[in-house]
Design an enzyme around this catalytic site. Structure first.
Site, PDB file in Angstrom:
ATOM      1  N   CYS A 171      -4.805  12.982  12.972  1.00 15.84           N
ATOM      2  CA  CYS A 171      -5.402  11.654  12.861  1.00 15.84           C
ATOM      3  C   CYS A 171      -5.195  10.943  14.176  1.00 15.84           C
ATOM      4  CB  CYS A 171      -4.833  10.881  11.683  1.00 15.84           C
ATOM      5  SG  CYS A 171      -3.278  10.105  11.989  1.00 15.84           S
TER       6      CYS A 171
ATOM      7  N   ASP B   9       4.910   0.770  12.157  1.00 15.99           N
ATOM      8  CA  ASP B   9       3.735   0.067  11.639  1.00 15.99           C
ATOM      9  C   ASP B   9       3.671  -1.396  12.079  1.00 15.99           C
ATOM     10  OD1 ASP B   9       2.832   2.344  10.436  1.00 15.99           O
ATOM     11  OD2 ASP B   9       3.386   1.788   8.392  1.00 15.99           O
TER      12      ASP B   9
ATOM     13  N   ARG C 214      -8.641  -0.577   4.805  1.00 13.90           N
ATOM     14  CA  ARG C 214      -7.779   0.433   4.180  1.00 13.90           C
ATOM     15  C   ARG C 214      -6.422  -0.170   3.833  1.00 13.90           C
ATOM     16  NH1 ARG C 214      -6.395   4.546   7.996  1.00 13.90           N
ATOM     17  NH2 ARG C 214      -4.958   4.937   6.309  1.00 13.90           N
TER      18      ARG C 214
ATOM     19  N   ARG D 278       0.643  14.662  13.136  1.00 16.74           N
ATOM     20  CA  ARG D 278       1.126  14.418  11.772  1.00 16.74           C
ATOM     21  C   ARG D 278       1.076  15.655  10.868  1.00 16.74           C
ATOM     22  NH1 ARG D 278      -0.980   8.539   9.900  1.00 16.74           N
ATOM     23  NH2 ARG D 278       0.902   8.544   8.639  1.00 16.74           N
TER      24      ARG D 278
ATOM     25  N   LYS E 167       0.833  -1.211   0.000  1.00 15.06           N
ATOM     26  CA  LYS E 167       0.000   0.000   0.000  1.00 15.06           C
ATOM     27  C   LYS E 167       0.866   1.259   0.000  1.00 15.06           C
ATOM     28  CE  LYS E 167      -1.762   1.573   4.050  1.00 15.06           C
ATOM     29  NZ  LYS E 167      -1.446   2.994   4.294  1.00 15.06           N
ATOM     30  N   ASN E 168       1.859   1.275   0.893  1.00 13.69           N
ATOM     31  CA  ASN E 168       2.647   2.506   1.058  1.00 13.69           C
ATOM     32  C   ASN E 168       3.629   2.763  -0.082  1.00 13.69           C
ATOM     33  OD1 ASN E 168       1.266   3.022   3.359  1.00 13.69           O
ATOM     34  ND2 ASN E 168       2.962   2.653   4.780  1.00 13.69           N
TER      35      ASN E 168
HETATM   36  C1  UD1 Z   1       4.437   6.985   6.525  1.00 13.11           C
HETATM   37  C2  UD1 Z   1       3.609   5.742   6.319  1.00 13.11           C
HETATM   38  C3  UD1 Z   1       3.051   5.253   7.647  1.00 13.11           C
HETATM   39  C4  UD1 Z   1       4.172   5.051   8.648  1.00 13.11           C
HETATM   40  C5  UD1 Z   1       5.049   6.303   8.749  1.00 13.11           C
HETATM   41  C6  UD1 Z   1       6.288   6.092   9.610  1.00 13.11           C
HETATM   42  C7  UD1 Z   1       2.733   6.066   4.077  1.00 13.11           C
HETATM   43  C8  UD1 Z   1       1.555   6.357   3.217  1.00 13.11           C
HETATM   44  N1  UD1 Z   1       2.525   6.072   5.409  1.00 13.11           N
HETATM   45  O1  UD1 Z   1       3.579   7.985   7.053  1.00 13.11           O
HETATM   46  O2  UD1 Z   1       2.364   4.016   7.419  1.00 13.11           O
HETATM   47  O3  UD1 Z   1       3.629   4.786   9.924  1.00 13.11           O
HETATM   48  O4  UD1 Z   1       5.500   6.692   7.437  1.00 13.11           O
HETATM   49  O5  UD1 Z   1       7.056   5.052   9.149  1.00 13.11           O
HETATM   50  O6  UD1 Z   1       3.810   5.808   3.595  1.00 13.11           O
HETATM   51  N2  UD1 Z   1       6.355  14.890  10.638  1.00 13.11           N
HETATM   52  C9  UD1 Z   1       6.340  16.256  10.887  1.00 13.11           C
HETATM   53  N3  UD1 Z   1       6.254  17.119   9.814  1.00 13.11           N
HETATM   54  C10 UD1 Z   1       6.160  16.683   8.533  1.00 13.11           C
HETATM   55  C11 UD1 Z   1       6.180  15.289   8.288  1.00 13.11           C
HETATM   56  C12 UD1 Z   1       6.278  14.426   9.359  1.00 13.11           C
HETATM   57  O7  UD1 Z   1       6.417  16.697  12.034  1.00 13.11           O
HETATM   58  O8  UD1 Z   1       6.066  17.520   7.618  1.00 13.11           O
HETATM   59  C13 UD1 Z   1       6.482  13.927  11.769  1.00 13.11           C
HETATM   60  C14 UD1 Z   1       5.239  13.062  11.952  1.00 13.11           C
HETATM   61  O9  UD1 Z   1       4.253  13.714  12.704  1.00 13.11           O
HETATM   62  C15 UD1 Z   1       5.812  11.836  12.616  1.00 13.11           C
HETATM   63  C16 UD1 Z   1       7.196  11.723  11.981  1.00 13.11           C
HETATM   64  O10 UD1 Z   1       7.495  13.007  11.447  1.00 13.11           O
HETATM   65  O11 UD1 Z   1       5.954  12.054  13.998  1.00 13.11           O
HETATM   66  C17 UD1 Z   1       7.308  10.688  10.881  1.00 13.11           C
HETATM   67  O12 UD1 Z   1       6.211  10.839  10.007  1.00 13.11           O
HETATM   68  P1  UD1 Z   1       6.268  10.461   8.460  1.00 13.11           P
HETATM   69  O13 UD1 Z   1       7.449   9.607   8.173  1.00 13.11           O
HETATM   70  O14 UD1 Z   1       6.102  11.698   7.666  1.00 13.11           O
HETATM   71  O15 UD1 Z   1       4.954   9.585   8.308  1.00 13.11           O
HETATM   72  P2  UD1 Z   1       4.061   9.513   7.035  1.00 13.11           P
HETATM   73  O16 UD1 Z   1       4.923   9.737   5.844  1.00 13.11           O
HETATM   74  O17 UD1 Z   1       2.827  10.335   7.199  1.00 13.11           O
END
Ligand code: UD1
Length: 417
Positions: free
Chosen positions: A117, A305, A397, A122, A22-23
Protein backbone atom coordinates in the site's frame (compact mmCIF):
# COMPACT_ATOMS: atom_id res chain seq x y z
CA UNK A 1 -14.48 11.72 -7.42
CA UNK A 2 -15.25 14.00 -4.49
CA UNK A 3 -12.94 16.86 -3.56
CA UNK A 4 -12.77 19.07 -0.51
CA UNK A 5 -12.64 22.84 -0.93
CA UNK A 6 -11.31 24.76 2.07
CA UNK A 7 -11.00 28.51 2.52
CA UNK A 8 -8.34 28.87 5.18
CA UNK A 9 -7.73 31.39 7.90
CA UNK A 10 -10.57 30.82 10.38
CA UNK A 11 -9.58 29.65 13.88
CA UNK A 12 -11.63 26.55 14.78
CA UNK A 13 -13.93 27.14 17.74
CA UNK A 14 -16.79 25.22 19.33
CA UNK A 15 -17.67 21.70 20.31
CA UNK A 16 -18.02 18.40 18.41
CA UNK A 17 -18.43 14.75 19.36
CA UNK A 18 -15.79 12.15 18.51
CA UNK A 19 -16.84 8.95 16.74
CA UNK A 20 -16.08 5.35 17.63
CA UNK A 21 -12.58 4.16 16.71
CA UNK A 22 -12.18 2.72 13.22
CA UNK A 23 -9.17 0.65 14.26
CA UNK A 24 -11.07 -0.86 17.18
CA UNK A 25 -14.35 -1.40 15.31
CA UNK A 26 -12.67 -3.30 12.44
CA UNK A 27 -11.16 -6.14 14.54
CA UNK A 28 -14.23 -6.20 16.81
CA UNK A 29 -16.50 -6.77 13.79
CA UNK A 30 -14.21 -9.69 12.88
CA UNK A 31 -14.62 -11.03 16.43
CA UNK A 32 -18.29 -11.46 15.51
CA UNK A 33 -17.18 -14.34 13.24
CA UNK A 34 -16.08 -16.35 16.29
CA UNK A 35 -19.50 -17.13 17.75
CA UNK A 36 -22.78 -18.40 16.27
CA UNK A 37 -24.58 -16.17 18.78
CA UNK A 38 -25.32 -12.48 18.14
CA UNK A 39 -22.82 -9.73 18.86
CA UNK A 40 -24.39 -6.30 19.44
CA UNK A 41 -22.03 -3.35 18.88
CA UNK A 42 -22.52 0.29 19.82
CA UNK A 43 -20.59 3.42 18.82
CA UNK A 44 -19.60 2.00 15.42
CA UNK A 45 -18.44 4.86 13.15
CA UNK A 46 -19.99 5.42 9.70
CA UNK A 47 -16.92 5.00 7.52
CA UNK A 48 -16.14 3.41 4.19
CA UNK A 49 -13.70 0.95 5.80
CA UNK A 50 -16.48 -0.24 8.12
CA UNK A 51 -18.91 -0.68 5.20
CA UNK A 52 -16.23 -2.66 3.34
CA UNK A 53 -15.71 -4.94 6.34
CA UNK A 54 -19.46 -5.47 6.75
CA UNK A 55 -19.79 -6.34 3.04
CA UNK A 56 -16.86 -8.73 3.38
CA UNK A 57 -18.36 -10.68 6.29
CA UNK A 58 -21.83 -10.39 4.71
CA UNK A 59 -20.72 -12.42 1.68
CA UNK A 60 -19.37 -15.03 4.13
CA UNK A 61 -22.92 -15.61 5.38
CA UNK A 62 -23.03 -13.23 8.36
CA UNK A 63 -26.28 -11.32 8.81
CA UNK A 64 -25.72 -7.66 9.63
CA UNK A 65 -28.60 -5.62 11.09
CA UNK A 66 -28.18 -1.89 11.64
CA UNK A 67 -29.58 -0.80 15.03
CA UNK A 68 -30.31 2.92 15.19
CA UNK A 69 -27.61 5.36 14.25
CA UNK A 70 -24.39 3.81 15.53
CA UNK A 71 -25.38 0.29 16.56
CA UNK A 72 -25.36 -2.99 14.70
CA UNK A 73 -25.94 -6.67 15.35
CA UNK A 74 -23.86 -9.40 13.75
CA UNK A 75 -25.39 -12.83 13.48
CA UNK A 76 -22.84 -15.42 12.31
CA UNK A 77 -25.05 -18.51 12.61
CA UNK A 78 -25.10 -18.86 8.84
CA UNK A 79 -21.33 -18.36 8.32
CA UNK A 80 -20.62 -20.77 5.44
CA UNK A 81 -18.10 -19.16 3.12
CA UNK A 82 -14.71 -18.57 4.82
CA UNK A 83 -13.39 -16.57 1.86
CA UNK A 84 -12.06 -13.03 1.58
CA UNK A 85 -11.79 -12.26 -2.15
CA UNK A 86 -9.12 -9.97 -3.61
CA UNK A 87 -11.66 -7.42 -4.92
CA UNK A 88 -12.73 -6.64 -1.35
CA UNK A 89 -9.37 -7.01 0.39
CA UNK A 90 -7.42 -4.78 -1.99
CA UNK A 91 -9.18 -1.62 -0.82
CA UNK A 92 -8.56 -2.29 2.86
CA UNK A 93 -5.58 -4.04 4.41
CA UNK A 94 -7.40 -4.62 7.69
CA UNK A 95 -9.37 -7.38 5.88
CA UNK A 96 -6.55 -9.72 6.91
CA UNK A 97 -8.20 -9.59 10.37
CA UNK A 98 -10.75 -12.19 9.23
CA UNK A 99 -8.01 -14.84 8.87
CA UNK A 100 -7.61 -15.77 12.56
CA UNK A 101 -11.35 -15.84 13.41
CA UNK A 102 -12.30 -17.82 10.26
CA UNK A 103 -9.63 -20.42 10.90
CA UNK A 104 -10.63 -20.76 14.56
CA UNK A 105 -14.37 -21.04 13.84
CA UNK A 106 -14.48 -22.87 10.46
CA UNK A 107 -11.20 -24.81 10.51
CA UNK A 108 -10.26 -23.27 7.17
CA UNK A 109 -9.93 -19.91 5.46
CA UNK A 110 -9.00 -18.47 2.09
CA UNK A 111 -7.98 -14.85 2.42
CA UNK A 112 -6.44 -12.72 -0.29
CA UNK A 113 -3.02 -11.26 0.49
CA UNK A 114 -3.57 -7.54 0.94
CA UNK A 115 -0.62 -6.52 -1.27
CA UNK A 116 1.45 -3.37 -0.82
CA UNK A 117 0.00 0.00 0.00
CA UNK A 118 1.04 3.58 -0.40
CA UNK A 119 2.78 3.92 2.97
CA UNK A 120 4.93 0.78 2.72
CA UNK A 121 5.13 -2.94 1.93
CA UNK A 122 3.18 -3.99 5.04
CA UNK A 123 3.68 -7.78 4.88
CA UNK A 124 1.57 -10.22 6.97
CA UNK A 125 4.31 -12.78 7.66
CA UNK A 126 3.89 -12.42 11.43
CA UNK A 127 0.19 -13.26 11.24
CA UNK A 128 1.06 -16.40 9.24
CA UNK A 129 4.01 -17.39 11.44
CA UNK A 130 1.88 -17.14 14.58
CA UNK A 131 -0.97 -19.23 13.14
CA UNK A 132 1.55 -21.85 11.99
CA UNK A 133 2.94 -22.00 15.54
CA UNK A 134 -0.64 -22.81 16.60
CA UNK A 135 -0.66 -25.78 14.25
CA UNK A 136 -2.29 -24.29 11.15
CA UNK A 137 -1.24 -25.59 7.75
CA UNK A 138 -0.74 -22.54 5.59
CA UNK A 139 0.16 -22.13 1.91
CA UNK A 140 0.28 -18.98 -0.11
CA UNK A 141 -1.01 -19.65 -3.61
CA UNK A 142 -2.28 -17.39 -6.38
CA UNK A 143 -2.17 -14.37 -4.10
CA UNK A 144 -4.27 -16.08 -1.42
CA UNK A 145 -3.44 -17.34 2.06
CA UNK A 146 -4.94 -20.84 2.29
CA UNK A 147 -5.14 -21.97 5.90
CA UNK A 148 -6.40 -25.16 7.52
CA UNK A 149 -6.50 -26.47 11.08
CA UNK A 150 -8.86 -28.99 12.66
CA UNK A 151 -8.50 -27.17 15.96
CA UNK A 152 -5.73 -24.68 16.65
CA UNK A 153 -3.42 -25.49 19.55
CA UNK A 154 -2.17 -23.05 22.16
CA UNK A 155 1.44 -21.94 21.58
CA UNK A 156 4.05 -19.43 22.68
CA UNK A 157 4.41 -16.84 19.92
CA UNK A 158 7.14 -14.22 19.83
CA UNK A 159 6.57 -11.70 17.03
CA UNK A 160 9.62 -10.21 15.27
CA UNK A 161 8.22 -6.70 15.62
CA UNK A 162 5.28 -5.07 17.35
CA UNK A 163 2.31 -5.52 15.04
CA UNK A 164 -1.16 -4.25 15.90
CA UNK A 165 -3.37 -6.26 13.55
CA UNK A 166 -0.96 -9.21 13.92
CA UNK A 167 -1.54 -9.23 17.69
CA UNK A 168 -5.31 -8.90 17.15
CA UNK A 169 -5.47 -11.71 14.58
CA UNK A 170 -3.52 -14.10 16.79
CA UNK A 171 -5.51 -13.19 19.88
CA UNK A 172 -8.77 -13.92 18.02
CA UNK A 173 -7.42 -17.25 16.74
CA UNK A 174 -6.22 -18.25 20.21
CA UNK A 175 -9.53 -17.72 22.04
CA UNK A 176 -10.94 -20.95 20.54
CA UNK A 177 -7.65 -22.90 20.52
CA UNK A 178 -6.93 -25.95 22.62
CA UNK A 179 -4.83 -24.82 25.60
CA UNK A 180 -2.87 -21.70 26.46
CA UNK A 181 -1.40 -19.22 23.98
CA UNK A 182 1.14 -16.61 25.00
CA UNK A 183 1.80 -13.69 22.64
CA UNK A 184 5.13 -12.06 23.49
CA UNK A 185 6.11 -8.65 22.09
CA UNK A 186 2.38 -7.98 21.73
CA UNK A 187 1.09 -4.58 20.63
CA UNK A 188 -0.09 -2.50 23.60
CA UNK A 189 -2.40 -0.21 21.59
CA UNK A 190 -5.73 0.68 23.28
CA UNK A 191 -7.56 -0.89 20.31
CA UNK A 192 -6.02 -4.27 21.24
CA UNK A 193 -7.41 -3.81 24.75
CA UNK A 194 -10.85 -2.86 23.40
CA UNK A 195 -10.89 -6.03 21.28
CA UNK A 196 -9.81 -8.11 24.31
CA UNK A 197 -12.66 -6.55 26.34
CA UNK A 198 -15.18 -7.49 23.66
CA UNK A 199 -13.79 -11.04 23.39
CA UNK A 200 -13.91 -11.38 27.19
CA UNK A 201 -17.56 -10.27 27.16
CA UNK A 202 -18.11 -13.12 24.65
CA UNK A 203 -16.61 -15.60 27.11
CA UNK A 204 -12.93 -15.59 26.09
CA UNK A 205 -10.26 -15.92 28.78
CA UNK A 206 -7.61 -13.27 28.15
CA UNK A 207 -5.15 -11.58 30.49
CA UNK A 208 -2.38 -9.07 29.89
CA UNK A 209 -4.00 -7.08 27.05
CA UNK A 210 -2.39 -3.64 27.13
CA UNK A 211 0.98 -5.17 28.08
CA UNK A 212 3.52 -6.81 25.77
CA UNK A 213 2.59 -10.29 27.01
CA UNK A 214 -0.95 -11.48 26.39
CA UNK A 215 -2.06 -14.86 27.74
CA UNK A 216 -5.13 -16.56 26.26
CA UNK A 217 -6.68 -19.70 27.70
CA UNK A 218 -8.66 -21.28 24.86
CA UNK A 219 -12.34 -22.16 25.34
CA UNK A 220 -14.53 -24.42 23.20
CA UNK A 221 -17.12 -21.80 22.24
CA UNK A 222 -17.92 -18.11 22.63
CA UNK A 223 -21.38 -16.70 23.28
CA UNK A 224 -23.26 -13.55 22.31
CA UNK A 225 -22.41 -10.22 23.90
CA UNK A 226 -22.86 -6.48 23.73
CA UNK A 227 -19.95 -4.05 23.43
CA UNK A 228 -19.45 -0.33 22.93
CA UNK A 229 -16.49 0.61 20.70
CA UNK A 230 -13.90 2.96 22.27
CA UNK A 231 -13.56 6.56 21.00
CA UNK A 232 -11.26 7.22 18.04
CA UNK A 233 -8.01 8.56 19.48
CA UNK A 234 -6.63 9.46 16.03
CA UNK A 235 -9.75 11.41 15.05
CA UNK A 236 -9.47 13.15 18.43
CA UNK A 237 -5.79 13.98 17.85
CA UNK A 238 -6.50 15.20 14.32
CA UNK A 239 -9.16 17.73 15.47
CA UNK A 240 -6.86 18.85 18.32
CA UNK A 241 -4.12 19.51 15.75
CA UNK A 242 -6.53 21.34 13.44
CA UNK A 243 -7.61 23.59 16.30
CA UNK A 244 -4.00 24.11 17.41
CA UNK A 245 -2.76 25.03 13.93
CA UNK A 246 -5.55 27.58 13.36
CA UNK A 247 -5.06 29.23 16.77
CA UNK A 248 -8.49 28.01 17.83
CA UNK A 249 -10.28 26.83 20.92
CA UNK A 250 -12.31 23.60 20.86
CA UNK A 251 -13.97 21.07 23.12
CA UNK A 252 -14.18 17.46 21.93
CA UNK A 253 -16.69 15.21 23.66
CA UNK A 254 -17.12 11.41 23.84
CA UNK A 255 -13.35 10.94 24.00
CA UNK A 256 -10.51 10.73 26.50
CA UNK A 257 -6.93 11.88 26.94
CA UNK A 258 -6.18 8.50 28.50
CA UNK A 259 -5.19 7.05 25.09
CA UNK A 260 -3.54 10.19 23.80
CA UNK A 261 -0.92 11.20 26.33
CA UNK A 262 2.03 11.34 23.92
CA UNK A 263 0.04 13.54 21.53
CA UNK A 264 -1.31 15.87 24.22
CA UNK A 265 2.19 16.26 25.65
CA UNK A 266 3.45 17.42 22.23
CA UNK A 267 0.56 19.87 21.85
CA UNK A 268 1.40 21.35 25.26
CA UNK A 269 5.07 21.59 24.20
CA UNK A 270 3.84 23.52 21.13
CA UNK A 271 2.22 26.04 23.48
CA UNK A 272 -1.39 24.81 23.68
CA UNK A 273 -3.40 24.59 26.85
CA UNK A 274 -5.08 21.18 27.01
CA UNK A 275 -7.56 20.33 29.77
CA UNK A 276 -9.47 17.10 30.18
CA UNK A 277 -12.49 16.06 32.15
CA UNK A 278 -14.12 12.65 32.29
CA UNK A 279 -15.09 12.20 28.64
CA UNK A 280 -14.06 15.44 26.99
CA UNK A 281 -10.91 17.35 26.02
CA UNK A 282 -10.59 21.12 25.60
CA UNK A 283 -7.77 22.83 23.76
CA UNK A 284 -6.81 26.49 23.62
CA UNK A 285 -4.11 27.45 21.15
CA UNK A 286 -1.73 30.42 21.30
CA UNK A 287 -1.41 32.83 18.36
CA UNK A 288 1.51 30.90 16.87
CA UNK A 289 2.69 27.44 17.85
CA UNK A 290 6.28 26.48 18.66
CA UNK A 291 7.80 23.70 16.50
CA UNK A 292 7.87 20.27 18.10
CA UNK A 293 9.96 17.28 17.07
CA UNK A 294 8.29 13.86 17.03
CA UNK A 295 9.50 10.29 16.62
CA UNK A 296 6.90 7.61 15.88
CA UNK A 297 6.93 4.36 17.84
CA UNK A 298 4.46 1.71 18.99
CA UNK A 299 2.03 2.68 21.79
CA UNK A 300 2.34 4.30 24.30
CA UNK A 301 4.89 6.37 22.36
CA UNK A 302 3.92 8.82 19.62
CA UNK A 303 1.63 7.16 16.99
CA UNK A 304 2.59 6.96 13.33
CA UNK A 305 -1.06 7.76 12.56
CA UNK A 306 -0.49 11.29 14.00
CA UNK A 307 2.81 11.99 12.25
CA UNK A 308 1.38 13.70 9.15
CA UNK A 309 -0.84 15.99 11.24
CA UNK A 310 2.16 17.15 13.30
CA UNK A 311 4.11 17.78 10.12
CA UNK A 312 1.27 20.10 9.06
CA UNK A 313 1.30 22.06 12.31
CA UNK A 314 5.08 22.38 12.22
CA UNK A 315 4.84 23.91 8.72
CA UNK A 316 3.52 27.17 10.22
CA UNK A 317 5.06 26.99 13.70
CA UNK A 318 7.92 29.10 15.00
CA UNK A 319 11.32 27.42 14.55
CA UNK A 320 12.38 24.10 13.03
CA UNK A 321 11.64 20.52 14.06
CA UNK A 322 12.73 17.02 13.09
CA UNK A 323 10.11 14.35 12.43
CA UNK A 324 11.26 10.73 12.45
CA UNK A 325 9.05 7.94 11.09
CA UNK A 326 10.14 4.53 12.41
CA UNK A 327 7.07 2.34 11.67
CA UNK A 328 6.45 2.64 7.92
CA UNK A 329 9.13 3.11 5.28
CA UNK A 330 7.21 5.44 2.96
CA UNK A 331 5.04 7.67 5.06
CA UNK A 332 6.12 11.16 4.02
CA UNK A 333 4.07 11.48 0.85
CA UNK A 334 2.14 14.39 2.30
CA UNK A 335 5.41 16.38 2.43
CA UNK A 336 5.51 17.09 -1.32
CA UNK A 337 1.89 18.24 -1.21
CA UNK A 338 2.57 20.46 1.83
CA UNK A 339 5.52 21.94 -0.08
CA UNK A 340 3.06 22.84 -2.88
CA UNK A 341 1.29 25.02 -0.27
CA UNK A 342 4.57 26.78 0.53
CA UNK A 343 5.95 24.63 3.36
CA UNK A 344 9.71 24.28 3.94
CA UNK A 345 10.38 20.54 4.38
CA UNK A 346 13.56 18.60 3.69
CA UNK A 347 13.36 14.81 3.64
CA UNK A 348 16.30 12.50 4.23
CA UNK A 349 15.25 8.84 4.43
CA UNK A 350 12.90 8.44 7.38
CA UNK A 351 13.65 11.93 8.71
CA UNK A 352 11.99 15.22 7.80
CA UNK A 353 13.27 18.64 8.80
CA UNK A 354 10.37 21.08 8.88
CA UNK A 355 11.11 24.79 9.17
CA UNK A 356 8.07 26.88 10.00
CA UNK A 357 7.06 29.59 7.51
CA UNK A 358 4.96 32.69 8.22
CA UNK A 359 2.05 31.48 6.12
CA UNK A 360 0.94 28.84 3.60
CA UNK A 361 -0.88 29.66 0.36
CA UNK A 362 -3.88 27.70 -0.87
CA UNK A 363 -3.41 25.40 -3.90
CA UNK A 364 -4.73 22.17 -5.38
CA UNK A 365 -3.25 19.14 -3.65
CA UNK A 366 -3.75 15.40 -3.80
CA UNK A 367 -4.53 13.12 -0.88
CA UNK A 368 -2.37 9.98 -0.97
CA UNK A 369 -3.40 8.02 2.10
CA UNK A 370 -5.70 8.40 5.05
CA UNK A 371 -3.56 10.35 7.52
CA UNK A 372 -1.71 12.24 4.75
CA UNK A 373 -5.15 13.55 3.76
CA UNK A 374 -5.74 14.75 7.31
CA UNK A 375 -2.50 16.74 7.22
CA UNK A 376 -3.62 18.43 3.99
CA UNK A 377 -6.94 19.38 5.59
CA UNK A 378 -5.06 20.98 8.52
CA UNK A 379 -2.74 22.81 6.12
CA UNK A 380 -5.74 23.95 4.05
CA UNK A 381 -7.40 25.33 7.19
CA UNK A 382 -4.37 27.55 7.94
CA UNK A 383 -3.44 28.47 4.37
CA UNK A 384 -4.40 31.83 2.90
CA UNK A 385 -7.00 31.52 0.15
CA UNK A 386 -8.54 28.31 -1.20
CA UNK A 387 -7.14 24.79 -1.04
CA UNK A 388 -8.72 22.06 -3.13
CA UNK A 389 -7.96 18.54 -1.90
CA UNK A 390 -8.40 15.83 -4.52
CA UNK A 391 -9.01 12.11 -3.92
CA UNK A 392 -10.68 12.53 -0.57
CA UNK A 393 -12.01 8.97 -0.68
CA UNK A 394 -9.03 8.31 1.58
CA UNK A 395 -10.50 10.70 4.17
CA UNK A 396 -13.90 9.02 3.94
CA UNK A 397 -12.26 5.71 4.90
CA UNK A 398 -11.34 7.06 8.33
CA UNK A 399 -13.06 10.35 9.24
CA UNK A 400 -16.81 10.36 9.82
CA UNK A 401 -18.65 13.35 8.26
CA UNK A 402 -15.44 15.38 8.28
CA UNK A 403 -16.76 18.43 6.43
CA UNK A 404 -19.81 18.56 8.70
CA UNK A 405 -17.71 18.40 11.88
CA UNK A 406 -15.25 21.02 10.59
CA UNK A 407 -18.12 23.30 9.55
CA UNK A 408 -19.57 23.01 13.04
CA UNK A 409 -16.24 24.35 14.32
CA UNK A 410 -16.57 27.33 11.97
CA UNK A 411 -14.35 26.19 9.09
CA UNK A 412 -15.23 27.30 5.57
CA UNK A 413 -15.22 23.86 3.96
CA UNK A 414 -17.30 22.31 1.22
CA UNK A 415 -17.42 18.93 -0.52
CA UNK A 416 -17.27 19.29 -4.29
CA UNK A 417 -18.81 16.33 -6.15
C1 UD1 B 1 -2.27 -0.78 12.37
C2 UD1 B 1 -3.29 0.32 12.17
C3 UD1 B 1 -2.66 1.48 11.42
C4 UD1 B 1 -1.41 1.96 12.13
C5 UD1 B 1 -0.46 0.79 12.41
C6 UD1 B 1 0.73 1.19 13.27
C7 UD1 B 1 -5.38 -0.92 12.03
C8 UD1 B 1 -6.50 -1.39 11.19
N1 UD1 B 1 -4.40 -0.23 11.41
O1 UD1 B 1 -1.87 -1.23 11.08
O2 UD1 B 1 -3.62 2.54 11.34
O3 UD1 B 1 -0.73 2.91 11.33
O4 UD1 B 1 -1.16 -0.26 13.09
O5 UD1 B 1 0.33 1.72 14.47
O6 UD1 B 1 -5.36 -1.11 13.23
N2 UD1 B 1 4.87 -5.83 9.80
C9 UD1 B 1 5.57 -6.87 9.20
N3 UD1 B 1 4.99 -8.12 9.17
C10 UD1 B 1 3.75 -8.37 9.68
C11 UD1 B 1 3.04 -7.30 10.28
C12 UD1 B 1 3.63 -6.05 10.32
O7 UD1 B 1 6.69 -6.70 8.73
O8 UD1 B 1 3.28 -9.52 9.60
C13 UD1 B 1 5.47 -4.47 9.88
C14 UD1 B 1 4.72 -3.44 9.05
O9 UD1 B 1 5.12 -3.46 7.71
C15 UD1 B 1 5.07 -2.16 9.77
C16 UD1 B 1 5.16 -2.61 11.23
O10 UD1 B 1 5.34 -4.02 11.20
O11 UD1 B 1 6.32 -1.69 9.36
C17 UD1 B 1 3.94 -2.28 12.07
O12 UD1 B 1 2.78 -2.66 11.35
P1 UD1 B 1 1.42 -3.11 12.05
O13 UD1 B 1 1.42 -2.72 13.49
O14 UD1 B 1 1.17 -4.53 11.73
O15 UD1 B 1 0.37 -2.21 11.28
P2 UD1 B 1 -1.10 -2.63 10.95
O16 UD1 B 1 -1.57 -3.55 12.02
O17 UD1 B 1 -1.23 -3.04 9.53
Amino acid sequence: MDKLLIRGGTPLTGEIGISGAKNAALPIICAGLLSPESLYLKNVPHLNDISTMLRLIGQMGVEVTMEGNEGLTLDSRGLNNPLAPYEMVKTMRASILVLGPLLARCGEAKVSLPGGCAIGARPVDQHIKGLQAMGAEIRVEGGYVLAKAKRLKGARILTDMVTVTGTENLMMAAVLADGETVIENAAREPEVVDLANCLSAMGARISGAGTDRIVIEGVTALHGASHSVMPDRIETGTYLCAAAATGGSVRLTNTSVAFLESVVEKLREAGCEVVSDQDAISLNAPGRLKSVGVRTSPYPAFPTDMQAQFMAINCVAEGAAVIRETIFENRFMHAVELIRLGADIKIDGNTALVTGVEHLDGATVMATDLRASASLVIAGLVAQGETLIERIYHLDRGYERIEEKLARLGAAVRRVR
